[in-house]
Design a protein around this motif. Structure first.
Motif, PDB file in Angstrom:
ATOM      1  N   ARG A   1      16.183  10.040  16.435  1.00 28.00           N
ATOM      2  CA  ARG A   1      14.736  10.249  16.394  1.00 28.00           C
ATOM      3  C   ARG A   1      14.210  10.534  17.797  1.00 28.00           C
ATOM      4  O   ARG A   1      14.512   9.820  18.751  1.00 28.00           O
ATOM      5  CB  ARG A   1      14.042   9.012  15.842  1.00 28.00           C
ATOM      6  N   THR A   2      13.448  11.615  17.929  1.00 31.89           N
ATOM      7  CA  THR A   2      12.826  11.958  19.201  1.00 31.89           C
ATOM      8  C   THR A   2      11.349  12.245  18.978  1.00 31.89           C
ATOM      9  O   THR A   2      10.911  12.536  17.861  1.00 31.89           O
ATOM     10  CB  THR A   2      13.478  13.188  19.852  1.00 31.89           C
ATOM     11  N   GLU A   3      10.587  12.186  20.052  1.00 36.67           N
ATOM     12  CA  GLU A   3       9.177  12.551  19.998  1.00 36.67           C
ATOM     13  C   GLU A   3       8.759  13.096  21.361  1.00 36.67           C
ATOM     14  O   GLU A   3       9.304  12.672  22.398  1.00 36.67           O
ATOM     15  CB  GLU A   3       8.306  11.352  19.602  1.00 36.67           C
TER      16      GLU A   3
END
Length: 291
Positions: free
Chosen positions: A157-159
């Protein structure tokens, strides 16, 4: 002489409220009990501490001295309790944060400063790593949270976090004066100052430039961005640095690079089982990025 802390606490309330009755009320004591405690203090001191009047009580000089010192003793006792209690708090495992050299220059320190101040129950272990290494550590569960560049594929998960594009900097009024952009090939024609070969930024640029890029002449290489920016500002040579690292510096010239590889961004990357504390730290990283 030995003083009972509750007696001292009562006496400070009596002094502040101006009556034994009001002091007893604050301490949740009956009036006879409070009066007895005050008389015991006076007997122990050997001098009157209060001048009792129909509508309250006034401090004698000895009483004023006792009240002042009692407040200091009680404040110190509170600090002592807090210091000892901190060792009794159940400690969680430190948050493991990995980040590149660019993020470590300003972004991570600013976020850590606010996070550690607001969350004394958590500790943070910080490691400087290239993005490729950070992603591997996060995927293996050997790190909890990472600040990575947007050019490394990952299923984690990245943002989005912040722009981390590269620019050229130099002494104000020097080679870059009046320029709106410049290509790396031209930059390499000028004397440069750079980061050493072990720097994540240097290694990242080497990967992008490839073996056929113009060979720059470095007048010196240094271990930190802070030193690099200081030298470039002083006119020792041009330098390629992340734009965010120099946004607050007004005494140098800043010129965007024309090369596509210079445009890049930071992402937050989470381990699969990142603890809640890592998500709290992520909020501080976002705040630092937007400051």
């Amino acid at each position: 002489m030995r003083y009972d802390l509750d007696d001292l606490r009562l006496f400070t309330h009596v002094a502040a409220e101006g009556s034994i009755t009001a002091g007893a009320r604050v301490m949740h004591l009956s009036l006879p009990s409070a009066s007895s405690r005050v008389r015991a203090l006076e007997a122990q001191a050997g001098v009157p501490l209060l001048i009792r009047e129909r509508r309250g009580a006034r401090l004698t000089p000895a009483g004023a001295t006792l009240a002042r010192h009692a407040r200091e003793v009680l404040a110190e006792t509170t600090r002592l309790d807090s210091a000892v209690a901190s060792y009794a708090v159940s400690r969680t495992a430190p948050i493991r944060l990995v980040a590149g050299g660019s993020a470590m220059h300003q972004l991570v320190p600013v976020a850590l400063a606010t996070f550690l101040r607001e969350h004394p129950e958590y500790d943070v272990n910080v490691s400087e790593r290239r993005t490729v290494r950070s992603v591997r550590l996060l995927a293996a569960g050997e790190a909890d949270l990472g600040v990575i560049l947007d050019d490394e594929p990952t299923s984690l998960r990245t943002e989005p976090l912040a722009d981390d594009s590269l620019v050229v900097i130099g002494q104000a009024g020097g080679t870059l004066a009046g320029r709106t952009s410049i290509a790396y090939a031209e930059v390499a024609e000028h004397p440069l100052v750079g980061l050493d070969r072990n720097s994540p930024l240097t290694q990242w640029m080497d990967d992008r430039l490839g073996p056929h890029a113009p060979a720059p002449r470095y007048r010196t290489v240094v271990p930190t961005l802070h030193t690099l920016i200081t030298l470039a500002t002083a006119g020792a040579g041009l330098a390629i640095v992340p734009r965010r690292a120099v946004d607050a510096i007004a005494v140098l010239d800043i010129c965007p690079l024309q090369d596509a590889w210079s445009t890049r961004a930071h992402l937050l990357c989470y381990a699969a089982n990142a603890p809640e504390s890592a998500h709290l730290l992520a909020g501080h990283l976002h705040a630092a990025a937007n400051a």
